[in-house]
Design a protein around this motif. Structure first.
Motif, short mmCIF file in Angstrom:
data_model
loop_
_atom_site.label_atom_id
_atom_site.label_comp_id
_atom_site.label_asym_id
_atom_site.label_seq_id
_atom_site.Cartn_x
_atom_site.Cartn_y
_atom_site.Cartn_z
N GLY A 453 -83.69 50.16 -25.60
CA GLY A 453 -82.41 50.04 -24.91
C GLY A 453 -82.38 49.05 -23.78
N GLY A 454 -83.49 48.34 -23.56
CA GLY A 454 -83.54 47.38 -22.48
C GLY A 454 -84.82 47.51 -21.67
N SER A 455 -84.71 47.51 -20.36
CA SER A 455 -85.85 47.59 -19.47
C SER A 455 -85.54 48.57 -18.34
CB SER A 455 -86.19 46.21 -18.90
OG SER A 455 -87.28 46.27 -18.02
N THR A 456 -86.48 49.45 -18.02
CA THR A 456 -86.29 50.44 -16.97
C THR A 456 -87.43 50.34 -15.96
OG1 THR A 456 -85.19 51.96 -18.49
CG2 THR A 456 -86.07 52.90 -16.45
N VAL A 457 -87.08 50.22 -14.68
CA VAL A 457 -88.09 50.16 -13.62
C VAL A 457 -88.70 51.54 -13.40
CG1 VAL A 457 -88.50 49.70 -11.17
CG2 VAL A 457 -86.98 48.21 -12.49
N LEU A 458 -90.02 51.62 -13.44
CA LEU A 458 -90.73 52.87 -13.17
C LEU A 458 -91.17 52.97 -11.72
CD1 LEU A 458 -93.04 53.04 -16.33
CD2 LEU A 458 -90.83 54.17 -15.98
N PHE A 459 -91.51 51.83 -11.12
CA PHE A 459 -92.10 51.86 -9.77
C PHE A 459 -91.94 50.51 -9.11
CE2 PHE A 459 -95.90 50.91 -7.15
CZ PHE A 459 -95.73 51.86 -6.15
N THR A 460 -91.60 50.51 -7.83
CA THR A 460 -91.57 49.29 -7.03
C THR A 460 -92.23 49.55 -5.68
OG1 THR A 460 -89.51 48.50 -8.04
CG2 THR A 460 -90.12 47.56 -5.91
N GLN A 461 -93.15 48.69 -5.32
CA GLN A 461 -93.70 48.67 -3.96
C GLN A 461 -93.18 47.40 -3.29
OE1 GLN A 461 -95.88 50.93 -2.09
NE2 GLN A 461 -94.94 49.58 -0.58
N ALA A 462 -92.34 47.58 -2.29
CA ALA A 462 -91.76 46.44 -1.59
C ALA A 462 -92.70 45.95 -0.49
CB ALA A 462 -90.41 46.81 -1.00
N GLY A 463 -92.56 44.68 -0.16
CA GLY A 463 -93.28 44.13 0.97
C GLY A 463 -92.64 44.56 2.28
N ALA A 464 -93.23 44.13 3.38
CA ALA A 464 -92.72 44.45 4.71
C ALA A 464 -93.25 43.42 5.70
CB ALA A 464 -93.14 45.84 5.13
N ALA A 465 -92.62 43.33 6.84
CA ALA A 465 -93.03 42.36 7.86
C ALA A 465 -94.22 42.88 8.66
CB ALA A 465 -91.86 42.05 8.78
N SER A 466 -95.26 43.28 7.96
CA SER A 466 -96.50 43.77 8.57
C SER A 466 -97.65 43.45 7.62
CB SER A 466 -96.43 45.27 8.83
OG SER A 466 -96.20 45.98 7.63
N ASN A 467 -98.83 43.37 8.16
CA ASN A 467 -100.00 43.03 7.35
C ASN A 467 -100.36 44.19 6.43
OD1 ASN A 467 -102.24 41.01 6.97
ND2 ASN A 467 -103.44 42.84 7.41
N ARG A 468 -100.61 43.89 5.16
CA ARG A 468 -101.02 44.91 4.18
C ARG A 468 -102.22 44.35 3.42
NH1 ARG A 468 -98.16 49.04 0.89
NH2 ARG A 468 -99.34 49.37 -1.04
N ASP A 469 -103.39 44.93 3.65
CA ASP A 469 -104.60 44.47 2.97
C ASP A 469 -104.68 45.03 1.56
OD1 ASP A 469 -105.32 43.10 5.22
OD2 ASP A 469 -106.67 44.65 5.97
N ALA A 470 -105.41 44.33 0.69
CA ALA A 470 -105.58 44.77 -0.69
C ALA A 470 -106.47 46.00 -0.75
CB ALA A 470 -106.18 43.65 -1.53
N ALA A 471 -106.05 47.02 -1.48
CA ALA A 471 -106.85 48.24 -1.71
C ALA A 471 -106.36 48.87 -3.00
CB ALA A 471 -106.71 49.22 -0.55
N TRP A 472 -107.27 49.17 -3.90
CA TRP A 472 -106.87 49.74 -5.18
C TRP A 472 -106.24 51.12 -4.98
CZ3 TRP A 472 -106.31 46.87 -9.24
CH2 TRP A 472 -107.13 45.78 -9.46
N GLY A 473 -105.09 51.32 -5.60
CA GLY A 473 -104.45 52.62 -5.68
C GLY A 473 -104.22 52.96 -7.13
N THR A 474 -103.74 54.17 -7.40
CA THR A 474 -103.48 54.61 -8.77
C THR A 474 -102.05 55.12 -8.87
OG1 THR A 474 -105.78 55.29 -9.02
CG2 THR A 474 -104.21 56.14 -10.62
#
Length: 513
Positions: A453-474
Motif C-alpha cells: 500500500g505504499g511506505s510507512t515510517v516505523l521510527f525516526t530519530q531526529a537531530g538536535a542542536a547538541s552534540n550526539r556521539d555515535a553509540a550502537w542502540g537496538t
C-alpha cells in the motif's frame, strides 16, 4: 510528569567501558542478590503472541497500599515528596527496603551532575537471572512537585512499578531476559535523575538494554489510555493487553518528551510506556471512547489536591499495572522468536542504494563495508560493527577529517531485498545516529517499511542542536500489519540543516516471528 521541556544540555563525557555496577556514579548502598539462575546463552525478545507463562494479575489492593504509604510520607514531611526534601528521602527508603527484602540487588545511585542541589538518589534494582545481554527496564519517577504529595504524579507510576517488581520476586518465573526496575529522582526539575543514569552508561551497557518502559501518571481520575510510541514493538506489546480487554488506546502526544523515557530515547534505547493524561482537556471523541467528561484528564495536575485516594482512578491504575505485567512477562519469560530473515551485512544480499532515484545527498551515501572511525568532539562514525566486520554506514571512509565523508546536502537511502512477512512478526536492527552541535531537528535517521500500500515510517530519530556521539542502540518494531505480504525495509539518513555533521550506521537486521 514535568511541566515543560527544558533546552537540551551540552553533552556529557561518557563513562569508560567497565562493568555496569562499577560505572554507576555515587553508589551508596549495594544489597547482594540471591544466587542467579542460569540464563540461555542467546535468548532474545519474544513476540507478544508467544507467552511461556501467563502474566499475573497485579494486585490493585497492593498498588493502592503503596500509594497510601506515599501519601503518609508526604503528610509527615511538609506535604510533598520533592526530590530535595525529607519526603523524597523517606520515599526512597520505603521503595529500597521493599525491594531489598524481596531479594533484589538494589543500589542508591547518587546523581552527581545535572541534578538540583540536594536532590536524593535514584533507586535501581536488578532481579537475578536472565540473559545479561537482553535487559528490559521498567521505570517511574519517585519525586513530586513542591505543591503537593504527587499521588497521581507520580506515586501511581512508582506504586505500579514497585508492585510488578514484588510480584516478579514472589512468582520467580524462569527468565530469558534480565529485568531491572528504576525509580528516578528530580524528574520534575527536568528529567535529571534518569538523564544522569542514561548518560552514565557505557556504550556496551546501552546496547544491552533492549527496551525501557515508563510509567508516569497512570491513574488519572478522568483518565485516558495512552501508550508512548504505540507503533513500536514495545508499544504494540502494551497495546496487545488493552486490545485483549476491549480498551482502545492512543499515542501519548501530551507526554512526548516530558518524562523519563526521553532520557533513554536520547541514547538510542527503544522506549514505550503507559500514561493516563495530565492537564490536557479530554476531547468529545475521547469521552465517547473512554467515558468521563470534557475536562482535564487530571484536574489536580501539579496541585495540592493530587492526593490519595481522591485523585486516583482504581480502574485506570489497575489496567496500567496489568498491561505492564503483560508486556514484561511476554518479553522476559516468553519463548524465543524464530528468525525468518536476517542479514549481518557481511556479504552482499541485495540492498539497493537510492532505490527510488530521488536521493539528494551529495556525499555520505549509504554503503556496505568496513567503516573507519571518525572523531569530532567525540566519535561520529564508529570503526566497529555489532557483529563481524561490515555494516551499512554513511560514507565508510574517514578521509582527512570527520566532515570528509559524512552525509551532506540532503537525504541518502538504502532498501533491503524483499522479505515475506509471517504472522506476528517484528523487525529489529542495531543502529546509530551521530551529529555535531550544528545539527537540528531537520536532520534524521529513519526506518520505514515499503509494502503493497505504499511506505510507512516505523521510527525516526531526529537531530538536535547538541552534540550526539555515535553509540550502537537496538530498535524493534511490529510488522503484524503486513502479515503475508512481501515487504522491503527502507533506511534513510538526512543532512537537511546547513553545514551539519551527520553520520549513521546499521547492522544485524532481522525479522522474527
Amino acid at each position: 510528569m514535568r511541566l515543560t521541556l527544558l533546552p537540551p544540555r551540552a553533552s556529557r563525557r561518557r563513562a569508560t567501558a567497565r562493568t555496569y555496577l562499577g560505572a554507576l556514579a555515587g553508589i551508596a548502598v549495594l544489597v547482594a542478590p540471591a544466587a542467579a539462575s542460569a540464563a540461555p546463552a542467546d535468548a532474545s525478545r519474544a513476540p507478544a503472541s508467544v507467552v511461556a507463562l501467563a502474566a499475573p494479575d497485579i494486585s490493585l489492593a497492593n498498588q493502592k497500599a503503596h500509594m497510601q504509604q506515599f501519601q503518609a510520607i508526604a503528610n509527615a514531611n511538609g506535604g510533598n515528596r520533592r526530590s530535595t526534601t525529607a519526603g523524597y528521602t523517606a520515599s526512597v527508603t520505603y521503595v529500597f527496603d521493599k525491594l531489598a527484602a524481596a531479594g533484589y540487588s538494589v543500589v542508591r545511585q547518587n546523581c552527581t551532575s545535572g541534578c538540583t542541589s540536594g536532590a536524593g538518589p535514584n533507586v535501581i534494582a536488578d532481579w537475578p537471572g536472565g540473559d545479561p545481554n537482553q535487559v528490559y527496564i521498567l521505570g517511574a519517577h519517585l519525586d513530586s512537585v513542591t505543591a503537593g504529595p504527587g499521588i497521581n504524579d507520580n506515586a501511581s507510576g512508582s506504586a505500579t512499578v514497585l508492585e510488578i517488581a514484588l510480584t516478579l520476586a514472589a512468582q520467580k518465573p524462569s527468565l530469558l531476559a534480565h529485568v531491572r526496575f528504576a525509580f528516578w529522582t528530580d524528574e520534575e526539575q527536568g528529567l535529571n535523575g534518569s538523564e544522569f543514569y542514561a548518560n552514565s552508561l557505557p556504550a556496551a551497557e546501552r546496547a544491552r538494554i533492549k527496551g525501557y518502559f515508563n510509567f508516569d501518571m497512570v491513574g488519572s481520575i478522568n483518565g485516558g489510555y495512552f501508550i508512548n510510541r504505540i507503533t513500536s514493538g514495545l508499544g504494540q506489546t502494551l497495546k496487545a493487553y488493552y486490545d485483549s480487554i476491549g480498551v482502545q488506546t492512543e499515542e501519548n502526544t501530551e507526554g512526548a518528551g516530558r518524562s523519563d523515557d526521553a532520557s533513554f530515547n536520547a541514547i538510542g534505547v527503544q522506549t514505550s510506556g503507559v500514561a493516563a493524561g495530565a492537564s490536557r482537556v479530554k476531547t468529545a471523541a475521547q469521552v465517547a471512547k473512554w467515558g468521563g467528561t470534557a475536562t482535564a484528564f487530571d484536574p489536580c495536575y501539579h496541585r495540592a489536591c493530587d492526593t490519595y485516594p481522591s485523585n486516583v482512578s482504581d480502574t485506570v491504575v489497575d489496567r496500567a499495572g496489568d498491561a505492564a505485567a503483560y508486556a514484561l512477562w511476554t518479553l522476559a519469560t516468553g519463548t524465543p522468536p524464530i528468525v525468518v530473515w536476517s542479514d549481518d551485512l557481511e556479504s552482499a544480499t541485495g540492498w539497493t542504494v537510492n532505490p527510488s532515484g530521488t536521493d539528494t545527498a551529495t556525499l555520505g551515501a549509504w554503503e556496505r563495508g568496513d567503516p573507519e572511525q571518525t572523531t569530532s568532539s567525540g566519535t561520529k562514525q564508529l570503526g566497529t560493527t555489532t557483529s563481524g566486520v561490515n555494516g551499512l554506514v554513511t560514507g565508510r571512509l574517514a578521509g582527512s577529517g570527520a566532515g570528509s565523508y559524512d552525509v551532506d546536502g540532503g537525504v541518502t537511502s538504502v532498501r533491503s531485498p524483499a522479505i515475506t512477512v509471517p504472522a506476528n512478526a517484528s523487525l529489529s536492527m542495531s543502529w546509530y545516529l551521530a551529529h555535531g552541535s550544528n545539527s537540528s531537528s531537520a536532520d534524521f535517521f529513519r526506518v520505514s517499511v515499503v509494502h503493497s500500500g505504499g511506505s510507512t515510517v516505523l521510527f525516526t530519530q531526529a537531530g538536535a542542536a547538541s552534540n550526539r556521539d555515535a553509540a550502537w542502540g537496538t530498535g524493534s518494531w511490529s510488522l503484524a500489519a503486513y502479515s503475508g505480504q512481501s515487504v522491503r525495509v527502507l533506511i534513510e539518513a538526512a543532512d537537511a540543516s546547513t553545514a551539519s555533521l551527520v553520520e549513521a550506521g546499521v547492522d544485524d537486521v532481522r525479522v522474527t516471528a
